[in-house]
Design a protein around this motif. Structure first.
Motif, mmCIF file in Angstrom:
data_model
loop_
_atom_site.group_PDB
_atom_site.id
_atom_site.type_symbol
_atom_site.label_atom_id
_atom_site.label_comp_id
_atom_site.label_asym_id
_atom_site.label_seq_id
_atom_site.Cartn_x
_atom_site.Cartn_y
_atom_site.Cartn_z
ATOM 1 N N ASP A 220 0.818 -1.219 0.000
ATOM 2 C CA ASP A 220 0.000 0.000 0.000
ATOM 3 C C ASP A 220 0.852 1.269 0.000
ATOM 4 O OD1 ASP A 220 0.998 -0.035 2.560
ATOM 5 O OD2 ASP A 220 -0.945 -0.307 3.542
ATOM 6 N N SER A 237 5.815 -0.839 1.868
ATOM 7 C CA SER A 237 5.101 -1.328 3.038
ATOM 8 C C SER A 237 3.976 -2.227 2.568
ATOM 9 C CB SER A 237 4.529 -0.152 3.843
ATOM 10 O OG SER A 237 3.796 -0.624 4.955
ATOM 11 N N LYS A 239 0.824 -5.129 4.047
ATOM 12 C CA LYS A 239 0.071 -5.628 5.202
ATOM 13 C C LYS A 239 -0.681 -6.896 4.816
ATOM 14 C CE LYS A 239 -2.799 -3.757 8.927
ATOM 15 N NZ LYS A 239 -3.554 -2.555 9.380
ATOM 16 N N LYS A 243 -0.853 -7.831 9.872
ATOM 17 C CA LYS A 243 0.535 -7.536 10.219
ATOM 18 C C LYS A 243 1.193 -6.755 9.096
ATOM 19 C CE LYS A 243 2.554 -8.853 13.296
ATOM 20 N NZ LYS A 243 2.802 -8.203 14.615
ATOM 21 N N ARG A 244 1.835 -5.639 9.449
ATOM 22 C CA ARG A 244 2.512 -4.789 8.468
ATOM 23 C C ARG A 244 4.021 -4.956 8.589
ATOM 24 N NH1 ARG A 244 1.233 -0.462 5.558
ATOM 25 N NH2 ARG A 244 -0.777 -0.151 6.594
#
Length: 411
Positions: A220, A237, A239, A243-244
């Motif tokens: 994202d 990044s 997710k 969880k990222r």
């Protein structure tokens, strides 16, 4: 005799290894010299993957993440609103591309500035933001460095707001991961802007440079970067299952190689996250050195273009290298027409993209403004291909009775 044969064999293998090292492709060596990466758990900062995470290099347009961080600070503090209109100075207009080509005396509102930075990586807009917040770009750069220290980015120094070449502007993958985590944590209400795929500027659609975000599951954001001296950089990044993780790559030799590398190390990060992440980067570096060697070997086998400057670590780059912004100067393209206005040209490229389907998963619509005699024309293109992909795309369009020609990187 057996001992003598054993010693002779060891010497022979050593000589062979030395020969391989001497004759190894220069491209692989150059990639290894500049390559550095890290993947961390965004929640707690645990390191999931790392190779040379503290190697210092030039952040290029990753710089704009800090520029936006300070802009979001100003919004939170009520000093600006998304509708605030910021004036354009002569200094801003003198920045090298990529840019919006703003004119002295123009004004741009804060939200459009944010969108232009996360998609087009506009250098003129970065200066507009810097001057609106800091008074001057130099003073704003000092603010950026102070904020970096506050966030624990102790190996980072900023000299400008855009990431254009400056030998004093230095950072590391670890510091950039720290910045990305802080941005999500402190400015979560604005983070969604980094997932913007396209926005309209004065009637012209502008697409994101971040092609990995368009194809990696859970991705994202957040930012690409390139100058000749740094190679191709990326903060990403993603997710999954709540969880990222955040990944940073410095020193890719092409945008495509960088994106593929990022996808691989994010996959590894998610896999390790599932096992628990009590590991630390020193141990991971040693464990992953074999992985990096494989990546370098695969990169060395990719198609390259003679005369490419991307392997040189020098700020004495041709203007063409600096002016590409976050685009890949080694990428091939196709041209499907030339028109008298932007909208028609963009529509033609978009229509061609639909005909190509999966072949354009790596490509970006690119309308190139040019002069043909005294007349201005807009060349309708798709860029970001390898040579083989570009030729395959044109072959398919030609069969569909669509005009098409392959555009080389130097075109």
């Amino acid at each position: 005799m057996p001992l003598l044969r054993h010693i002779t064999g060891l010497v022979g293998r050593a000589l062979m290894l030395m020969t391989i090292l001497v004759l190894a492709p220069h491209t692989a060596h150059a990639r290894d010299d500049r390559y550095a990466s890290i993947v961390v758990d965004a929640d707690n900062g645990n390191v999931l993957y790392a190779v040379n995470p503290d190697r210092r290099s030039y952040p290029a347009s990753l710089t704009k993440v800090m520029t936006l961080y300070l802009l979001f600070d100003a919004l939170e503090q009520g000093k600006l609103t998304l509708n605030s209109r910021m004036p354009v100075s002569a200094h801003a207009t003198r920045q090298s591309p990529s840019k919006l080509n703003l004119k002295v005396g123009d004004r741009i509102d804060v939200e459009d500035a944010v969108l232009s930075l996360v998609t087009k990586s506009a250098n003129d807009v970065a200066v507009v933001v810097a001057e609106a917040i800091g008074g001057s770009e130099d003073d704003f750069a000092e603010m950026m460095t102070r904020k970096a220290r506050q966030l624990g980015m102790n190996s980072t120094t900023y000299r400008n707001a855009s990431g254009l070449p400056d030998m004093g502007q230095i950072s590391t993958p670890r510091d950039q991961a720290t910045l990305a985590r802080a941005l999500v944590r402190h400015h979560g209400r604005y983070y969604h802007y980094f997932s913007t795929r396209q926005f309209n500027w004065q009637g012209q659609p502008i697409s994101t440079h971040n092609r990995l975000m368009l194809r990696y599951q859970g991705a994202d954001g957040i930012k690409t970067g390139y100058i000749n001296a740094s190679g191709f950089n990326l903060i990403a990044s993603a997710k999954r299952d709540g969880k990222r993780i955040v990944g940073v790559v410095f020193g890719g030799n092409t945008a495509g190689w960088r994106d593929n590398n990022m996808a691989q190390i994010l996959d590894k990060g998610f896999a390790r996250l599932g096992r628990g992440a009590e590991m630390r980067s020193a141990a991971i570096e040693e464990e992953d050195r074999a992985d990096l060697d494989k990546l370098i070997a695969s990169a060395a086998s990719e198609p390259t273009n003679k005369g490419s400057n991307t392997a040189r670590a020098s700020f004495k780059a041709p203007a063409a290298d600096q002016d590409v912004g976050d685009a890949d100067p080694d990428s091939w393209g196709i041209q499907v027409g030339a028109f008298g206005d932007y909208k028609t040209s963009h529509k033609a490229a978009s229509t061609a993209a639909k005909k190509l389907g999966a072949l354009v998963s790596v490509a970006t619509v690119d309308v190139a403004k040019a002069k043909s005699g005294k007349q201005v024309v807009y060349r309708s293109r798709l860029t970001g291909f390898t040579e083989d992909q570009a030729r395959a795309a044109c072959k398919r369009l030609t069969k569909a009775k669509q005009a098409c020609k392959v555009v080389q990187p130097t075109a």
